[in-house]
Design a protein around this motif. Sequence first.
Motif, PDB file in Angstrom:
ATOM      1  N   GLY A 281       0.828  -1.207   0.000  1.00 37.20           N
ATOM      2  CA  GLY A 281       0.000   0.000   0.000  1.00 37.20           C
ATOM      3  C   GLY A 281       0.855   1.247   0.000  1.00 37.20           C
ATOM      4  N   PHE A 297      -5.444   3.303   4.489  1.00 36.95           N
ATOM      5  CA  PHE A 297      -5.465   1.960   3.908  1.00 36.95           C
ATOM      6  C   PHE A 297      -4.970   1.012   5.001  1.00 36.95           C
ATOM      7  CE2 PHE A 297      -1.115   3.284   3.231  1.00 36.95           C
ATOM      8  CZ  PHE A 297      -0.358   2.142   3.435  1.00 36.95           C
ATOM      9  N   VAL A 311      -9.835   0.413   2.637  1.00 37.49           N
ATOM     10  CA  VAL A 311      -9.381   1.779   2.376  1.00 37.49           C
ATOM     11  C   VAL A 311     -10.560   2.697   2.668  1.00 37.49           C
ATOM     12  CG1 VAL A 311      -7.677   1.156   0.613  1.00 37.49           C
ATOM     13  CG2 VAL A 311     -10.003   1.744  -0.070  1.00 37.49           C
TER      14      VAL A 311
END
Length: 486
Positions: A281, A297, A311
């Motif tokens: 991420g 996230f 998210v």
Amino acid sequence: MPSHLFADRPAPQPPERGVVESLITRTRRLRGDVDAVRRDTAHGDTVADEHDIRWRWHRALCDLAVHQLDDLGAHLGQLRNGLPDGDADSPAAVTRGDTMATTAATEADDETRSLQSRVGSAEWNLLTDEAIWSPELYEIFGRPVAKGPMTLDELPSVMLAEDQGLLQTVVTECLVDGKPIDSEFRIVRTDRSVRTLHMMGEPVLDSDGCTASMWAVLRDVSELRRSQRAVHKSGDTLRRREQSVRTERRIVAELQEAVLPSWRGSLQCPQSRPGTLDLAGHYLPATGGGLIGGDWFDALKLPDGNTLLTVGDLTGHGVTAASTMAMILGALRGMAVAGVEPGTLMGHLNQLLDTAEQPALGSAVCCRYRTETRTLVWAQAGHPAPLLFRDGTGRALTQLDGVLLGATSGAAYEQAEIQLLPGDLLVLHTGRLTDRTGVDRLLALGPRLTGARDAQDSVRTVVEEFGETGREDDACVLVARIGAAR
């Protein structure tokens, strides 16, 4: 009024007329340029508080510059035309015969009119105690001409108490030590208004070199000082605001760093099990350097062997948004660990935001990946659906029902399940990542994303594509690659 001359030195010669004309022309041109900047500044946007403060500072600086250039132009106009005759029918005015000089004098009228009302002169004779004031000085002091000029002894009576000592000091140094005066003090006029005067003066010596009188020019600089104070005040406000923004950004960044996952690269299940997840991420800050928002996230291994993927994005910026994000993310993790399914979990988050002391709206997508069966159970709340890439082609999962978090009480959230295959790649992102270009640009990266070595490589591709697009707000992206047992 006699000009101030020292007996032991010749009078200075006036500058050549052509030189002064050139200076006046350049001053007028510069004044016009500054005034144009001031007009542009006055029509600027003041939507955000930070922009409003900066706009006031710009406007104050432009006002100050215009005041100074107006005075400079008026001074140069007087220098060009010499001492005013006070008589329009004087021989000097009638017999000039110089068309350019006559035109220049006419132009100077407009330039000097405001200055003449703010600049006056005076002479105080030490031998006779006589005082002579120019008409302008009576206007500056708001004193009727019939009352006559004020002596040096009377002058402190119209001054603010805290400035009286300063005047006494500079006048004494001028008369006793021959030092020139260059100082400011404030007076209270008869209408109770306070004006700031700048005095420049010097002693006038007699033929024996003794001080006979003191000659001075007094200028009303109240508006100029007001503009300078406005510049300082707005500048101080801007600096405090910028310091506050820097402090807030640091606090938010520290809070974000403490809450968002610290891993980079893969978060994997044991290799012997099928459906291994490779995760990566990235948080993308706003390219304009604005305050950090409430984007997040997250990926978390759950006690039952499954994995939480989520998210989300909250309205607002700064400490409030970041602290609310931390609260939401903490609650989300806790409920996921307790086994709450995504649809029900979204309902609880909605209730949490709806009853929070600081109301906020949020969007989110929550997924529960079941490793054993390679299935994805997911729900969304006003958020872009996850993107599924398979064999180089991408598509968005079918949108589910679910309003924004915190928008209404008792909202229900639809839940869906999808079967995933080895090699599939999921992309979860906040809406601001593609708010200008649309999801199509992200889907077009399909061949590069599925052909990448790992999830981290896929995230790097997304960041390269969207990281420098002039994005006005922050964004997040989370990539999950479905692996097979090896």
